[in-house]
Motif scaffolding. Structure first.
Motif, PDB file in Angstrom:
ATOM      1  N   ASP A   1       0.838  -1.219   0.000  1.00 19.40           N
ATOM      2  CA  ASP A   1       0.000   0.000   0.000  1.00 19.40           C
ATOM      3  C   ASP A   1       0.862   1.254   0.000  1.00 19.40           C
ATOM      4  OD1 ASP A   1      -2.447  -1.283  -0.073  1.00 19.40           O
ATOM      5  OD2 ASP A   1      -2.593  -1.434   2.108  1.00 19.40           O
ATOM      6  N   ALA A   2       1.946   1.210  -0.768  1.00 16.90           N
ATOM      7  CA  ALA A   2       2.901   2.310  -0.768  1.00 16.90           C
ATOM      8  C   ALA A   2       2.653   3.315  -1.880  1.00 16.90           C
ATOM      9  CB  ALA A   2       4.319   1.757  -0.900  1.00 16.90           C
ATOM     10  N   ILE A   3       1.832   2.953  -2.854  1.00 17.97           N
ATOM     11  CA  ILE A   3       1.576   3.845  -3.980  1.00 17.97           C
ATOM     12  C   ILE A   3       0.066   3.942  -4.194  1.00 17.97           C
ATOM     13  CG2 ILE A   3       1.849   2.000  -5.684  1.00 17.97           C
ATOM     14  CD1 ILE A   3       3.234   4.124  -7.471  1.00 17.97           C
ATOM     15  N   LYS A   4      -0.422   5.154  -4.306  1.00 20.92           N
ATOM     16  CA  LYS A   4      -1.854   5.412  -4.464  1.00 20.92           C
ATOM     17  C   LYS A   4      -2.072   6.396  -5.602  1.00 20.92           C
ATOM     18  CE  LYS A   4      -2.998   2.905  -0.891  1.00 20.92           C
ATOM     19  NZ  LYS A   4      -3.747   1.644  -1.071  1.00 20.92           N
ATOM     20  N   MET A   5      -3.325   6.498  -6.037  1.00 25.38           N
ATOM     21  CA  MET A   5      -3.662   7.399  -7.127  1.00 25.38           C
ATOM     22  C   MET A   5      -4.168   8.721  -6.573  1.00 25.38           C
ATOM     23  SD  MET A   5      -2.761   5.470  -9.519  1.00 25.38           S
ATOM     24  CE  MET A   5      -3.236   6.421 -10.965  1.00 25.38           C
ATOM     25  N   ASP A   6      -3.667   9.799  -7.134  1.00 20.88           N
ATOM     26  CA  ASP A   6      -3.936  11.137  -6.618  1.00 20.88           C
ATOM     27  C   ASP A   6      -5.193  11.749  -7.243  1.00 20.88           C
ATOM     28  OD1 ASP A   6      -3.578  13.420  -5.144  1.00 20.88           O
ATOM     29  OD2 ASP A   6      -1.548  13.809  -5.847  1.00 20.88           O
ATOM     30  N   HIS A   7      -5.667  12.831  -6.636  1.00 20.12           N
ATOM     31  CA  HIS A   7      -6.772  13.621  -7.179  1.00 20.12           C
ATOM     32  C   HIS A   7      -6.291  14.910  -7.833  1.00 20.12           C
ATOM     33  CE1 HIS A   7     -10.216  11.799  -4.516  1.00 20.12           C
ATOM     34  NE2 HIS A   7      -9.695  10.942  -5.360  1.00 20.12           N
ATOM     35  N   ASP A   8      -5.023  15.225  -7.713  1.00 19.31           N
ATOM     36  CA  ASP A   8      -4.487  16.491  -8.222  1.00 19.31           C
ATOM     37  C   ASP A   8      -4.269  16.397  -9.723  1.00 19.31           C
ATOM     38  OD1 ASP A   8      -3.389  18.966  -8.527  1.00 19.31           O
ATOM     39  OD2 ASP A   8      -1.422  18.435  -7.689  1.00 19.31           O
ATOM     40  N   TYR A   9      -5.099  17.110 -10.499  1.00 17.18           N
ATOM     41  CA  TYR A   9      -5.000  17.067 -11.954  1.00 17.18           C
ATOM     42  C   TYR A   9      -4.437  18.355 -12.542  1.00 17.18           C
ATOM     43  CZ  TYR A   9      -9.482  19.406 -11.133  1.00 17.18           C
ATOM     44  OH  TYR A   9     -10.457  20.252 -10.674  1.00 17.18           O
ATOM     45  N   GLU A  10      -4.101  19.314 -11.701  1.00 14.16           N
ATOM     46  CA  GLU A  10      -3.598  20.599 -12.194  1.00 14.16           C
ATOM     47  C   GLU A  10      -2.062  20.583 -12.189  1.00 14.16           C
ATOM     48  OE1 GLU A  10      -7.004  23.749 -10.975  1.00 14.16           O
ATOM     49  OE2 GLU A  10      -5.841  22.955  -9.310  1.00 14.16           O
ATOM     50  N   ILE A  11      -1.487  19.927 -13.158  1.00 14.28           N
ATOM     51  CA  ILE A  11      -0.026  19.794 -13.204  1.00 14.28           C
ATOM     52  C   ILE A  11       0.548  20.335 -14.512  1.00 14.28           C
ATOM     53  CG2 ILE A  11      -0.030  17.795 -11.658  1.00 14.28           C
ATOM     54  CD1 ILE A  11       0.357  16.042 -14.137  1.00 14.28           C
ATOM     55  N   ALA A  12      -0.220  21.114 -15.250  1.00 16.03           N
ATOM     56  CA  ALA A  12       0.259  21.646 -16.521  1.00 16.03           C
ATOM     57  C   ALA A  12       1.430  22.601 -16.295  1.00 16.03           C
ATOM     58  CB  ALA A  12      -0.870  22.372 -17.250  1.00 16.03           C
ATOM     59  N   SER A  13       2.391  22.574 -17.217  1.00 18.97           N
ATOM     60  CA  SER A  13       3.541  23.476 -17.142  1.00 18.97           C
ATOM     61  C   SER A  13       4.078  23.684 -18.553  1.00 18.97           C
ATOM     62  CB  SER A  13       4.631  22.904 -16.235  1.00 18.97           C
ATOM     63  OG  SER A  13       5.179  21.734 -16.812  1.00 18.97           O
ATOM     64  N   TYR A  14       5.061  24.570 -18.677  1.00 15.79           N
ATOM     65  CA  TYR A  14       5.616  24.898 -19.979  1.00 15.79           C
ATOM     66  C   TYR A  14       6.843  24.066 -20.327  1.00 15.79           C
ATOM     67  CZ  TYR A  14       2.582  28.990 -19.991  1.00 15.79           C
ATOM     68  OH  TYR A  14       1.486  29.815 -19.986  1.00 15.79           O
ATOM     69  N   ASN A  15       7.452  23.418 -19.321  1.00 18.74           N
ATOM     70  CA  ASN A  15       8.675  22.663 -19.561  1.00 18.74           C
ATOM     71  C   ASN A  15       8.430  21.188 -19.282  1.00 18.74           C
ATOM     72  OD1 ASN A  15      11.300  21.549 -19.557  1.00 18.74           O
ATOM     73  ND2 ASN A  15      12.181  23.538 -19.024  1.00 18.74           N
ATOM     74  N   ARG A  16       8.298  20.386 -20.313  1.00 21.89           N
ATOM     75  CA  ARG A  16       7.951  18.985 -20.170  1.00 21.89           C
ATOM     76  C   ARG A  16       9.040  18.191 -19.454  1.00 21.89           C
ATOM     77  NH1 ARG A  16       8.438  14.095 -20.243  1.00 21.89           N
ATOM     78  NH2 ARG A  16       7.963  12.562 -21.807  1.00 21.89           N
ATOM     79  N   PHE A  17      10.319  18.435 -19.757  1.00 22.91           N
ATOM     80  CA  PHE A  17      11.390  17.620 -19.202  1.00 22.91           C
ATOM     81  C   PHE A  17      11.756  18.041 -17.778  1.00 22.91           C
ATOM     82  CE2 PHE A  17      11.944  17.282 -23.803  1.00 22.91           C
ATOM     83  CZ  PHE A  17      11.921  15.909 -23.943  1.00 22.91           C
ATOM     84  N   ALA A  18      11.606  19.302 -17.471  1.00 25.52           N
ATOM     85  CA  ALA A  18      11.980  19.775 -16.137  1.00 25.52           C
ATOM     86  C   ALA A  18      10.879  19.560 -15.111  1.00 25.52           C
ATOM     87  CB  ALA A  18      12.346  21.266 -16.191  1.00 25.52           C
ATOM     88  N   ASP A  19       9.617  19.622 -15.538  1.00 22.02           N
ATOM     89  CA  ASP A  19       8.507  19.629 -14.586  1.00 22.02           C
ATOM     90  C   ASP A  19       7.657  18.368 -14.601  1.00 22.02           C
ATOM     91  OD1 ASP A  19       9.259  22.213 -13.875  1.00 22.02           O
ATOM     92  OD2 ASP A  19       8.021  23.103 -15.446  1.00 22.02           O
ATOM     93  N   HIS A  20       7.754  17.527 -15.615  1.00 23.64           N
ATOM     94  CA  HIS A  20       6.837  16.398 -15.730  1.00 23.64           C
ATOM     95  C   HIS A  20       7.483  15.040 -15.466  1.00 23.64           C
ATOM     96  CE1 HIS A  20       3.523  18.663 -18.154  1.00 23.64           C
ATOM     97  NE2 HIS A  20       3.804  19.215 -16.991  1.00 23.64           N
TER      98      HIS A  20
END
Length: 203
Positions: free
Chosen positions: A140-159
């Motif tokens: 039970d160490a990994i769960k699914m989040d509710h946070d869907y607001e993760i958009a950013s301008y830098n795909r490699f640095a932020d995602h």
């Protein structure tokens, strides 16, 4: 054939338009920017047309809604983060798009592996939010989040999320999924009680 369908469609649209203003006047300021107003506008019997005024208002997501995974940790007495993850790698093996990378911790003296992740990465752009990693995790160490607001301008640095960004306390999981948390805690308690009951019989 003679345009009656168009007239009926326009009448339905006009009726919804008028009902929207009637409901706005009847509900007053409670109609928008309040939790009560959001719930009223999302009922099946709502009248008129409506929208959620995002991002000032946010549609309440159901408990089983899932977005990207996160790592559960329990907070120690001195504020340390005790991750439940043992870096077993099951989540990475069952992940369909193969977006999880784990580096296991090793003992610097003996070189033997330690059941804890030194590094844990998830590429959230590749993640398909299927939840298999959380379903198959035996700890039970990994769960699914509710946070869907993760958009950013830098795909490699932020995602590409690392362990620190993925880690969230057990209290957060209890907050977003109270029913699941209660069931899991009850099952864990029953398992511990069953183990304690078996010990005297074994001795």
């Amino acid at each position: 054939m003679n345009g009656l369908g168009i007239i009926r469609g326009l009448w339905v649209t006009f009726k919804h338009f008028i009902l929207t203003y009637i409901e706005d006047i009847r509900a007053g300021r409670k109609r928008y920017y309040t939790q009560e107003g959001i719930l009223a506008r999302t009922r099946s019997d709502v009248r008129g047309a409506f929208t959620i005024q995002y991002p000032e208002e946010k549609y309440p997501v159901p408990e089983e809604f899932r977005y990207i995974p996160f790592l559960v940790y329990e907070e120690g007495e001195n504020g340390e983060k005790n991750y439940r993850c043992t870096s077993c790698g099951i989540c990475a093996k069952v992940c369909p798009p193969q977006c999880i990378w784990i580096v296991r911790t090793t003992d610097p003296n003996t070189g033997k592996p330690i059941p804890a992740p030194a590094e844990f990465y998830i590429d959230v752009d590749i993640c398909m939010n299927c939840g298999l990693c959380a379903e198959y995790c035996p700890f039970d160490a990994i769960k699914m989040d509710h946070d869907y607001e993760i958009a950013s301008y830098n795909r490699f640095a932020d995602h590409i999320f690392n362990k620190e960004r993925l880690g969230k306390p057990l209290s957060y999981y209890a907050q977003i999924r109270p029913q699941n948390f209660a069931r899991e805690e009850a099952a864990r308690k029953a398992e511990l009680e069953a183990k304690a009951a078996r010990k005297p019989a074994a001795t």
